[in-house]
Structures are given as structure tokens and as C-alpha cells.
Motif scaffolding. Sequence first.
Motif, PDB file in Angstrom:
ATOM      1  N   PHE A 175      -9.681   3.935 -10.182  1.00  0.00           N
ATOM      2  CA  PHE A 175     -10.305   4.707  -9.018  1.00  0.00           C
ATOM      3  C   PHE A 175      -9.177   5.416  -8.113  1.00  0.00           C
ATOM      4  N   SER A 176      -8.493   4.551  -7.729  1.00  0.00           N
ATOM      5  CA  SER A 176      -7.351   4.996  -6.592  1.00  0.00           C
ATOM      6  C   SER A 176      -6.050   4.200  -6.828  1.00  0.00           C
ATOM      7  N   ASN A 177      -4.880   4.873  -6.907  1.00  0.00           N
ATOM      8  CA  ASN A 177      -3.755   4.072  -6.958  1.00  0.00           C
ATOM      9  C   ASN A 177      -2.608   4.967  -6.108  1.00  0.00           C
ATOM     10  N   GLY A 178      -2.990   5.244  -4.893  1.00  0.00           N
ATOM     11  CA  GLY A 178      -2.028   6.041  -4.060  1.00  0.00           C
ATOM     12  C   GLY A 178      -1.285   5.007  -2.961  1.00  0.00           C
ATOM     13  N   LEU A 179      -1.081   5.524  -1.913  1.00  0.00           N
ATOM     14  CA  LEU A 179      -0.098   4.798  -0.913  1.00  0.00           C
ATOM     15  C   LEU A 179      -0.676   3.718  -0.501  1.00  0.00           C
ATOM     16  N   GLY A 180      -1.804   3.351  -0.411  1.00  0.00           N
ATOM     17  CA  GLY A 180      -2.639   2.059   0.024  1.00  0.00           C
ATOM     18  C   GLY A 180      -2.380   0.972  -0.885  1.00  0.00           C
ATOM     19  N   SER A 181      -1.947   1.084  -2.172  1.00  0.00           N
ATOM     20  CA  SER A 181      -1.734  -0.163  -3.197  1.00  0.00           C
ATOM     21  C   SER A 181      -0.503  -0.301  -3.673  1.00  0.00           C
ATOM     22  N   ILE A 182       0.515   0.647  -3.357  1.00  0.00           N
ATOM     23  CA  ILE A 182       1.742   0.394  -3.880  1.00  0.00           C
ATOM     24  C   ILE A 182       2.803  -0.184  -2.834  1.00  0.00           C
ATOM     25  N   GLU A 183       3.966  -0.869  -3.467  1.00  0.00           N
ATOM     26  CA  GLU A 183       4.754  -1.603  -2.773  1.00  0.00           C
ATOM     27  C   GLU A 183       6.223  -0.908  -2.612  1.00  0.00           C
ATOM     28  N   LEU A 191      -2.458  -6.859  -2.064  1.00  0.00           N
ATOM     29  CA  LEU A 191      -2.963  -7.541  -3.506  1.00  0.00           C
ATOM     30  C   LEU A 191      -2.674  -6.506  -4.581  1.00  0.00           C
ATOM     31  N   LYS A 192      -2.257  -7.228  -5.737  1.00  0.00           N
ATOM     32  CA  LYS A 192      -2.206  -6.507  -6.886  1.00  0.00           C
ATOM     33  C   LYS A 192      -3.463  -5.945  -7.325  1.00  0.00           C
ATOM     34  N   GLN A 193      -3.452  -4.573  -7.645  1.00  0.00           N
ATOM     35  CA  GLN A 193      -4.909  -4.143  -7.768  1.00  0.00           C
ATOM     36  C   GLN A 193      -5.658  -4.571  -9.037  1.00  0.00           C
ATOM     37  N   ASN A 194      -6.732  -4.776  -8.978  1.00  0.00           N
ATOM     38  CA  ASN A 194      -7.416  -4.874 -10.418  1.00  0.00           C
ATOM     39  C   ASN A 194      -7.353  -3.565 -10.970  1.00  0.00           C
ATOM     40  N   PRO A 195      -7.059  -3.847 -12.281  1.00  0.00           N
ATOM     41  CA  PRO A 195      -6.933  -2.527 -13.316  1.00  0.00           C
ATOM     42  C   PRO A 195      -8.067  -1.540 -12.939  1.00  0.00           C
ATOM     43  N   ILE A 196      -9.115  -2.218 -13.032  1.00  0.00           N
ATOM     44  CA  ILE A 196     -10.464  -1.392 -12.959  1.00  0.00           C
ATOM     45  C   ILE A 196     -10.423  -0.390 -11.771  1.00  0.00           C
ATOM     46  N   VAL A 197     -10.061  -1.209 -10.505  1.00  0.00           N
ATOM     47  CA  VAL A 197      -9.908  -0.316  -9.251  1.00  0.00           C
ATOM     48  C   VAL A 197      -8.696   0.538  -9.341  1.00  0.00           C
ATOM     49  N   LYS A 223      -6.483  11.282  -4.965  1.00  0.00           N
ATOM     50  CA  LYS A 223      -7.874  10.575  -4.965  1.00  0.00           C
ATOM     51  C   LYS A 223      -8.035   9.612  -3.526  1.00  0.00           C
ATOM     52  N   LEU A 224      -6.803   9.261  -3.121  1.00  0.00           N
ATOM     53  CA  LEU A 224      -6.847   8.565  -1.869  1.00  0.00           C
ATOM     54  C   LEU A 224      -7.231   9.312  -0.886  1.00  0.00           C
ATOM     55  N   MET A 230       8.023  11.772  -6.457  1.00  0.00           N
ATOM     56  CA  MET A 230       6.628  11.688  -6.776  1.00  0.00           C
ATOM     57  C   MET A 230       6.512  12.418  -8.317  1.00  0.00           C
ATOM     58  N   SER A 231       5.650  11.817  -9.154  1.00  0.00           N
ATOM     59  CA  SER A 231       5.423  12.377 -10.442  1.00  0.00           C
ATOM     60  C   SER A 231       4.151  13.053 -10.316  1.00  0.00           C
ATOM     61  N   LEU A 232       3.587  13.768 -11.374  1.00  0.00           N
ATOM     62  CA  LEU A 232       2.257  14.232 -11.254  1.00  0.00           C
ATOM     63  C   LEU A 232       1.098  13.159 -11.384  1.00  0.00           C
ATOM     64  N   HIS A 233       1.647  12.022 -11.858  1.00  0.00           N
ATOM     65  CA  HIS A 233       0.400  10.714 -11.878  1.00  0.00           C
ATOM     66  C   HIS A 233       0.466  10.453 -10.631  1.00  0.00           C
ATOM     67  N   ASP A 234       1.534  10.321  -9.699  1.00  0.00           N
ATOM     68  CA  ASP A 234       1.404   9.898  -8.440  1.00  0.00           C
ATOM     69  C   ASP A 234       0.805  10.868  -7.424  1.00  0.00           C
ATOM     70  N   VAL A 235       1.094  12.121  -7.672  1.00  0.00           N
ATOM     71  CA  VAL A 235       0.440  12.943  -6.704  1.00  0.00           C
ATOM     72  C   VAL A 235      -1.103  13.098  -6.847  1.00  0.00           C
ATOM     73  N   ILE A 236      -1.539  13.094  -8.133  1.00  0.00           N
ATOM     74  CA  ILE A 236      -2.868  12.784  -8.414  1.00  0.00           C
ATOM     75  C   ILE A 236      -3.588  11.399  -7.995  1.00  0.00           C
TER      76      ILE A 236
END
Length: 522
Positions: free
Chosen positions: A140-148, A131-137, A325-326, A315-321
Motif C-alpha cells: 500500500f505504501s513504502n515511503g518516508l514513513g516506513s524506511i530507516e 516497526l518492520k512493515q507487514n508485507p501486505i501494508v 503513494k505516501l 531514489m530509484s523509480l520504485h522509491d519515487v512511486i
Amino acid sequence: MEVMDTLGLRTIAVSLALALFVGWAWRVFNWVWVTPRKMEKCLRKQGLHGNTYRFLFGDSKENSEMVKNAKSKPINLSGDVVARASPFINHTVKKYGKNSFIWFGPTPRLLITDPELIREVLTKNYRFKKLKQNPIVRMFSNGLGSIEGDQWAQHRKLLTPAFHLQKLKLMLPVMYISCTELVRKWEEKVEKNGWCELDIVPYLRTFTSDVISRTAFGSSYKEGSRVFEIQCQQIQLIMKSLQSVYIPGWRFLPTKNNRRMKELYNEIQSSLENIIDKKTKAMQAGETNSDDLLGVLLESISNEQLQTGPGNVGMSLHDVIGECKLFYFAGQDTTSNVLVWTLILLSNHLDWQIRAREEVLQVLGSRGTPDFDNLNQLKVVTMILHEVLRLYPPGDHLTRMVDEETTLGGLILPPGAEISMPILLLNYDQDEWGEDAKEFNPERFAAGVSNATKNNLAPYIPFGWGPRICIGQNFAMLEAKLGLATILQHFSFELSPSYTHAPTTVVTLQPQHGASLIIRKL
């Protein structure tokens, strides 16, 4: 003439504004009414059943009310876990049957319970997407579990070396340090009388937080522990936000909840940036190795850059962060809850506790330090953990979505429809697991996971399935085995008279009122 020109410009401006407003209003109306009604008609024509769509909120209000009522009443140890932890899904299936759907706001969500269809959904991740992540979620976490797509494939490739068995073996002594800290804390509690009553939840959360801090961030684990504290606060705020339908743009309003979310987001970003910067500099100077998860990740990115050039870094620094988190959320919350439910169930089934302890003492001795090979010899402990994951899986459901019209079995799914695979409901299905499906019986896993069910068809998916199966499942199982084995070496435990059985879902499945046990020193 000038007056007429001015009037003409004003007329044009008003007309454009009106056209924009009408266009915006139509998009909103289409989102909250026209599209949901079309999708409902499409689903009902195919024999699917569910509540009639209700404007904007769908089933959200009824769902929230059922969750509230369920949380107000504990159950006994043999009670209906599904009805308490997933009340609305349980109610829907009982009312409409297994071929049913629910409304998540203006979006229909199909409940898929057929094992073959579930395997198809989880295997064909290019058609059935997260699912496309709710921006609020996403804050909290935007790692491997949410990208496509390609981004997911690249991240997965870079992260895989961090969870290789050889790396996990190297992390085991570090994990064991956290085990000895847990034992020391409990021994201090029982020192006076040889026993004590204590809520094990905060201790096991601290234990798994300490493990992930040490294994993910190495020498910076104390700084990493602050990440855990921040995430605990974030989860509470996120759950509060998710109780209502998400309205685009709402997160930008300066509400108290939104302001605090922003503060926590900035703090966690800053903490992780400092940790990553220190680790990178230390690795470049040869002052530290790359045995921890962050080090392996940074080394993988560096190697990828050498192969492809700086213009195509994975990966960018943003991706590593995001991945850090994940690490924390998946590595801490999931395993702590598995251990909590394991101790609860072994407290209620003392025969299995005794059997597990006998195996641990036979393989490890009363004070032996576990290693990778002897942990793999703990067959009874492994059976117990699998049964706990069946009865109390960390996530009570998995969800996917379709971007375009898609077929699944004999169904035609309209674009925008979502799919829910109710793991908790499936794990208690007597048609698949037998008449004792609601009972704690680790023996069902004696011949392995693939032979645990009646027809060997039911999906046992505590860590997902297919290409997107949890990359950290071996890490989680190793940590859970190590933690449980160490506790069994040093303590016996039983349920306290004050224990209240109240499984509830707060991101993961956990005991609502904690887990009070009587702990005794062996």
C-alpha cells in the motif's frame, strides 16, 4: 553395491530433509512460544503488568472482540472517545495501570505514557525504530514513513525542499481552486431552499484528494485522482487482512483478497509510472515547471545526481512511486478527517463557530481570496484546529521497536519488544490537560502549543516528534486552515438530528457512520 549406494543417498536425503524440518519447526516454536515466554518473564520482573501470553494470537482475539463490541454502540457527544476508538488499550490501562503491556500476536508491546520517555523514544530514532512493515501494508505504501537509516536520511533530504514554506506559498492558489470546487458543489445542494442536509465526509475526502492531486501531480491531477480511488479500495482490504495475526507467506496464497490486492497494486504502480514518466519528459523539454511536489522531488533527485554521479542517486523509480503513494495517503486521509471533526465540533459548539467566522470575515472579508500571510493571522482558527487534533488525532497511537537490548528510563527492553505511545489516551489525560481534558476548549491553545497543558510536559504529537516528525505538517495545517476559512466564509452548519457520534479507527480516526450536517448558505 549400486543398491547400497542408492540406499545411502536416500538415507542422506531423508536425514537432510528431517534436519531441515526440525530446524524449521524449532524456529517456529521459538517464535510462537519460547521467545514470548522469556520476554514476558523479563517484563514482569521489572514491574510491568499485562495479560498472560496466549499461544500465537496473544491479545488479538480479545482486542478484535472489544473493537467489534465498541463499533456496535454509538456514544453521545460527551462520551468516552478513548473507550470507543481504542477499547483494548483503554481496558488494559484501567486494569493494569500505566506501566502495562499488551500482546500483538507473539510480540509484547509496552504502553509508554510518561512524557519524558515518549520524548526519548521519538528523539532517539536510531535506537527506537519504526516497526518492520507487514508485507501486505508495504504494497500500500513504502515511503518516508516506513524506511530507516541512511535510506531515510537521503529521502528526507530530497523531500524537504518540496515542503519548504516558499513552495507552499506557490501551491496555495492551486489549493484554492479545490476550495472553490467544494463551495460550488455545496451551493448547488443548498440552492433550492437555502439549506440542505448532507454527509460532509465524501465531499471533504474529494476536496483533500483534489488538493493533493493538484499540488502533487500538477497538470496530471486527474490521473492522480485515480490513485486515490485505488487506495480507498486498498485500505478496506488491508484492514480486513490485519484483523488476524500475520503468517509469513500467507500473502502468496491465491485467496480472493490476495488476488484483488495484487490487481490494485499493479494498477497503482502502472498509473504512477505513467505520471512520473510524463512529468520527467515534460520537465526535460521545458514544458512544465517544478512547483508541484512531484516536480520538486524529481528536480531534487536530478540535482543530487549531478553532485554525486549516477552511481549514487538518492531514489530509484520504485522509491519515487513509494513516496507518491505516501503523498496521497498522508495528504488526503489525514486532512480530510481533521476537517470533518472540526465541522462536527463547531456544529456542536456554535459559539466557537461564530467566533471563528467573525475572525475569518474580519481578516479575509466575505469573499476575499486567502493568501499565505492573512491565513497566518487566523489565530482563533488555528486554536480550533489544534484542539481538534488533540481530541481527534489522525492516529490513535505511535509504535516503535528495538532490535537489541535497550534501556528506557529504568526499564530494560529485550530485543524484539515493541513500544506503543497511545496518543488518544494521552490527549484525554486529566493529569496533564486538566479537569476539562474531555471538553472542547480551544482557549487552552491561546498561548501556543507549548503552554497548553498544566505542567507544559504532556506530549502534543499529532504529527509525531523529533527527527521523524511529519514532513508534511505545514502543508496539512495550511490546507486545513484554507479549507475551514473558505467554508466559514460561505456557509453556516449545525448537526443534523440524524447524526450519530461514533468515532472509530480505520487506519485513521474517523466517524463510523459519516457526518450528517445541516448546511446553510450565508
